[in-house]
Design an enzyme around this catalytic site. Structure first.
Site, PDB file in Angstrom:
ATOM      1  N   LYS A  53      48.687  59.187  50.948  1.00  0.00           N
ATOM      2  CA  LYS A  53      47.857  60.346  51.317  1.00  0.00           C
ATOM      3  C   LYS A  53      48.506  61.130  52.455  1.00  0.00           C
ATOM      4  O   LYS A  53      48.482  62.355  52.478  1.00  0.00           O
ATOM      5  CB  LYS A  53      46.452  59.857  51.711  1.00  0.00           C
ATOM      6  CG  LYS A  53      45.655  59.340  50.509  1.00  0.00           C
ATOM      7  CD  LYS A  53      44.419  58.549  50.893  1.00  0.00           C
ATOM      8  CE  LYS A  53      43.798  57.902  49.653  1.00  0.00           C
ATOM      9  NZ  LYS A  53      42.662  57.026  49.948  1.00  0.00           N
ATOM     10  N   GLN A  97      39.397  54.266  54.795  1.00  0.00           N
ATOM     11  CA  GLN A  97      39.938  53.603  53.609  1.00  0.00           C
ATOM     12  C   GLN A  97      39.145  52.325  53.302  1.00  0.00           C
ATOM     13  O   GLN A  97      38.967  51.469  54.167  1.00  0.00           O
ATOM     14  CB  GLN A  97      41.432  53.279  53.824  1.00  0.00           C
ATOM     15  CG  GLN A  97      42.115  52.644  52.626  1.00  0.00           C
ATOM     16  CD  GLN A  97      42.214  53.584  51.421  1.00  0.00           C
ATOM     17  OE1 GLN A  97      42.542  54.752  51.549  1.00  0.00           O
ATOM     18  NE2 GLN A  97      41.924  53.054  50.241  1.00  0.00           N
ATOM     19  N   ASP A 120      35.847  62.172  51.179  1.00  0.00           N
ATOM     20  CA  ASP A 120      35.790  61.218  50.060  1.00  0.00           C
ATOM     21  C   ASP A 120      34.546  61.488  49.191  1.00  0.00           C
ATOM     22  O   ASP A 120      34.449  60.993  48.068  1.00  0.00           O
ATOM     23  CB  ASP A 120      35.724  59.772  50.589  1.00  0.00           C
ATOM     24  CG  ASP A 120      37.064  59.051  50.468  1.00  0.00           C
ATOM     25  OD1 ASP A 120      37.888  59.489  49.639  1.00  0.00           O
ATOM     26  OD2 ASP A 120      37.275  58.059  51.183  1.00  0.00           O
TER      27      ASP A 120
END
Ligand code: NAD
Length: 285
Positions: A53, A97, A120
């Site tokens: 990312k 994450q 997200d």
């Protein structure tokens, strides 16, 4: 011969579009979109995802910040880092994450994220906005799949779509989006899961089959209707090699199109996150 729905090719094209938009922002004296990521611990898969990312951000001209915390971090300490990101006006969006180590309450962490920065798309506010068709951050994997369908011009309207798996990050939002009245939605969707009876009978009706199960090569030709489009979300490591949820060799001569693993949905998930970060830089609402 089946069309290979290459996430690699599609990602290159979408990233070029994003790059152009970043350049335009900079020319207008706006700041570059800035994504932050919190990584807890040293799980190799999570570390690799986050590194990917960060690389993507560099490629498209975004800024990125990585906050790496030890795997014995306390819940309060993690929340403090989240609050710091919430109040830092230079960070447009960020991710925590997953999975988080045992002892950390993922739900509490999720609720601590500012929904305006939740790129997200996992915060209940954004899930609700998605379900209502309001502008929001779409969960990156289903978003990436919609972009892959768009790139290859795969029509979904009126098609029978079967989603296997009902997780909050993939299967469930995928079923909502595919059945929504949006571009690359409007399908008739069946959501299946571990308690579904006669799965093969259900999937044999699918014009579009999305497999998000987490079981290597689980889906073989017995599950597939001739000419179906198959999207393989699974990422399963077996003896160091990546396998999808679909047995590619078993189905490749029956399907009309299929996404490979690796080189399929994983790369598109990363594009979904970039798109959300771009939106965050402009403001979600
Ligand atoms: P999960 O474990 O949260 O969910 C799996 C789902 O599969 C569950 O809803 C379960 O009901 C269903 N399932 C399990 N066994 C089944 C069976 N026998 N029949 C029907 N349904 C069954 O997993 P997840 O987070 O949704 O991830 C699924 C897979 O996708 C994993 O391999 C994961 O690594 C991968 N993944 C890939 C990406 C990507 O970017 N490509 C992103 C997220 C997850």
């Amino acid at each position: 011969m089946a069309i290979i729905l290459s996430g690699k090719e599609a990602a290159v094209s979408f990233k070029k579009e994003i790059q152009i938009k970043v350049k335009k922002r900079l020319a207008e004296r706006k700041s570059a979109p800035h994504l932050a990521a919190i990584l807890v611990g040293d799980d190799p898969a999570s570390s690799a995802y986050v590194r990917g990312k960060v690389r993507d951000c560099k490629e498209v001209g975004f800024k990125s910040t990585l906050i790496h915390l030890k795997d014995d971090v306390l819940q309060e300490e993690l929340i403090q880092n989240i609050q710091m990101l919430n109040s830092n006006s230079e960070i447009h969006g960020y991710i925590v994450q997953l999975p988080l180590p045992n002892g950390i309450n993922e739900k509490e962490i999720l609720l601590a994220i500012d929904p305006m920065k939740d790129v997200d798309g996992f915060h209940p506010e954004n899930v609700g906005r998605m379900a209502l068709g309001l502008k929001t951050y779409l969960p990156a994997t289903p978003y990436g799949i919609l972009l892959l369908l768009q790139f290859y011009g795969i029509e979904t309207t009126g098609k029978n779509a079967v989603v296997i798996g009902r997780s909050h990050i993939v299967g469930s939002p995928m079923s909502i989006l595919l059945s929504s009245n949006i571009e690359f939605g409007n399908a008739t969707v069946t959501l299946t899961h571990s308690r579904t009876k006669n799965l093969e009978e259900v999937t044999k009706n699918a014009d579009i089959l999305i497999a998000a199960i987490g079981k290597p090569s689980f889906i073989n030709k017995n599950f597939i209707k001739d000419g179906a489009v198959v999207i393989d979300v699974g990422i399963n490591r077996v003896s160091g090699k990546l396998h999808g949820d679909v047995d590619f060799d078993s189905v490749k001569d029956i399907v009309s199109a299929i996404s490979p693993v690796p080189g399929g949905v994983g790369l598109m998930t990363r594009v979904g996150l970039l798109m959300n970060t771009l939106l965050a830089a402009d403001g979600r609402d």
